[in-house]
Scaffold this active site. Structure first.
Site, PDB file in Angstrom:
ATOM      1  N   TYR A 118      -2.673 -10.567   3.660  1.00 21.68           N
ATOM      2  CA  TYR A 118      -2.691  -9.051   3.766  1.00 21.68           C
ATOM      3  C   TYR A 118      -4.120  -8.773   4.037  1.00 21.68           C
ATOM      4  O   TYR A 118      -4.920  -8.676   3.249  1.00 21.68           O
ATOM      5  CB  TYR A 118      -2.333  -8.386   2.528  1.00 21.68           C
ATOM      6  CG  TYR A 118      -1.860  -7.048   2.583  1.00 21.68           C
ATOM      7  CD1 TYR A 118      -2.105  -6.124   4.016  1.00 21.68           C
ATOM      8  CD2 TYR A 118      -1.664  -6.247   1.572  1.00 21.68           C
ATOM      9  CE1 TYR A 118      -1.744  -4.990   3.890  1.00 21.68           C
ATOM     10  CE2 TYR A 118      -1.242  -4.772   1.843  1.00 21.68           C
ATOM     11  CZ  TYR A 118      -1.293  -4.311   2.708  1.00 21.68           C
ATOM     12  OH  TYR A 118      -1.008  -2.968   3.196  1.00 21.68           O
ATOM     13  N   TYR A 156     -11.866  -6.088  -5.735  1.00 20.48           N
ATOM     14  CA  TYR A 156     -12.898  -5.308  -6.279  1.00 20.48           C
ATOM     15  C   TYR A 156     -14.255  -5.559  -5.770  1.00 20.48           C
ATOM     16  O   TYR A 156     -15.107  -4.702  -5.622  1.00 20.48           O
ATOM     17  CB  TYR A 156     -12.793  -5.340  -7.873  1.00 20.48           C
ATOM     18  CG  TYR A 156     -13.911  -4.504  -8.516  1.00 20.48           C
ATOM     19  CD1 TYR A 156     -13.598  -3.120  -8.616  1.00 20.48           C
ATOM     20  CD2 TYR A 156     -15.299  -4.931  -8.736  1.00 20.48           C
ATOM     21  CE1 TYR A 156     -14.667  -2.713  -9.237  1.00 20.48           C
ATOM     22  CE2 TYR A 156     -15.918  -4.424  -9.542  1.00 20.48           C
ATOM     23  CZ  TYR A 156     -15.641  -3.006  -9.764  1.00 20.48           C
ATOM     24  OH  TYR A 156     -16.646  -2.064 -10.274  1.00 20.48           O
ATOM     25  N   THR A 177       0.747  -1.309   0.037  1.00 16.00           N
ATOM     26  CA  THR A 177      -0.032   0.153   0.115  1.00 16.00           C
ATOM     27  C   THR A 177       0.865   1.249  -0.188  1.00 16.00           C
ATOM     28  O   THR A 177       0.925   2.164  -0.717  1.00 16.00           O
ATOM     29  CB  THR A 177      -0.944  -0.114   1.442  1.00 16.00           C
ATOM     30  OG1 THR A 177      -1.589  -1.170   1.038  1.00 16.00           O
ATOM     31  CG2 THR A 177      -1.789   1.139   1.374  1.00 16.00           C
ATOM     32  N   LYS A 185       0.046  -9.937   7.481  1.00 19.01           N
ATOM     33  CA  LYS A 185       0.137  -8.558   7.717  1.00 19.01           C
ATOM     34  C   LYS A 185      -1.098  -8.107   8.307  1.00 19.01           C
ATOM     35  O   LYS A 185      -2.024  -8.113   7.385  1.00 19.01           O
ATOM     36  CB  LYS A 185       0.570  -7.699   6.616  1.00 19.01           C
ATOM     37  CG  LYS A 185       0.922  -6.292   7.070  1.00 19.01           C
ATOM     38  CD  LYS A 185       1.397  -5.563   5.649  1.00 19.01           C
ATOM     39  CE  LYS A 185       1.536  -3.870   6.430  1.00 19.01           C
ATOM     40  NZ  LYS A 185       1.740  -3.033   5.109  1.00 19.01           N
TER      41      LYS A 185
END
Length: 301
Positions: free
Chosen positions: A141, A111, A48, A171
């Protein structure tokens, strides 16, 4: 599972850009080498903070290849390979493996929102069964505030059970310490890595494995001091001072839009204004905000 397979301080590395908006590969590889010198166990590129989802697949491949060509060891790199389309996630993951990079951070397809655990389990399973490489180690993630797609504790368990040698960590970037504790309690030995710098210290005390964070672009040495000394009572003052410095940098980076601010702060640290550039839709800080940031940055410990 017993011992954590992935541990340490990893930087969610920012990606510098050239004036034309393309990735500045030379400046990026310098940054990777500096992060390792300052104490990071590795570099989690193309996440990110690295603006990964603003880059094409070919750009992502070029960035990873550049890091390796510059001498960054393959076992120190954790590229993000999870994108919306399963075949593209497979392609990026296979590319990493072809270069000897065996650890990746993998977003779910993000999405469509409101998808079921069954859908997410199927998506991850299709990727891992298609890649079919026993060298691969995947860090899931979880960043629902950005992706809109949370990874539930039961889903994590299903993936660990189905792919025990491959799905080895997560994460956790939701900033939910209770969720981190729940994952640690449910799956001993599974590597839980904090995505928020202030949570590294309490997470390590709770049995976590380390962190992948944005502020490590700036204070990797302090994060490493926390990691190395957290369990040594004689070093409590060192840990507390390091954590206070981490928190100060994190607080300043959160005073404005975080990613452009992290990049601007790296520029202030290194004296290179090229770091101020971002790729649309993210925008660089305004002149007024940058001036205020620079003034406050100069006061940081």
């Amino acid at each position: 599972m017993n011992a954590h397979k992935i541990t340490g301080v990893y930087s969610a590395a920012a990606t510098p850009l050239n004036a034309d908006g393309s990735p500045d590969l030379g400046l990026f590889t310098e940054h990777c080498q500096r992060l390792l010198e300052e104490g990071c166990h590795g570099v989690a590129l193309l996440g990110t903070t690295g603006e990964a989802n603003s880059f094409s697949s070919s750009e992502r491949r070029n960035i990873l290849e550049a890091a390796l060509k510059a001498g960054v060891p393959a076992d120190k790199l954790l590229p993000g390979t999870g994108v919306v389309a399963i075949p593209e996630t497979v392609e990026l993951t296979r590319h990493a493996l072809s270069l000897g990079v065996t650890k990746v951070v993998m977003l779910p397809p993000f999405y469509y929102k409101g998808v079921t655990d069954d859908g997410l389990f199927t998506a991850y399973s299709q990727v891992l069964n298609t890649v079919a490489d026993n060298r691969l180690q995947v860090i899931l993630y979880h960043i629902p505030q950005v992706s809109g797609v949370p990874l539930s504790v039961p889903l994590i368990g299903r993936l660990i059970e189905a792919f025990p040698e491959t799905v080895v960590g997560i994460k956790e970037s939701a900033g939910d310490f209770n969720n981190m504790q729940a994952i640690i309690a449910a799956y001993p030995g599974f590597s839980v890595l904090a995505g928020a710098d202030p949570l590294l210290l309490p997470l390590l005390k709770a049995g976590g494995a380390g962190c992948i964070t944005a502020t490590s672009n700036l204070v990797a040495d302090s994060l490493r001091a926390v990691y190395d000394n957290v369990h040594d009572e004689a070093q409590t003052s060192v840990v507390d001072a390091a954590q206070a410095r981490i928190n100060a940098y994190r607080a300043l980076s959160n005073s404005y839009v975080q990613i452009p601010t992290i990049k601007a702060m790296v520029g202030l640290k290194t004296g290179n204004a090229a770091w101020k550039r971002t790729r649309a839709p993210l925008m660089p800080l305004s002149e007024a905000d940058y001036a205020a940031l620079a003034e406050n940055y100069a006061k940081l410990p």
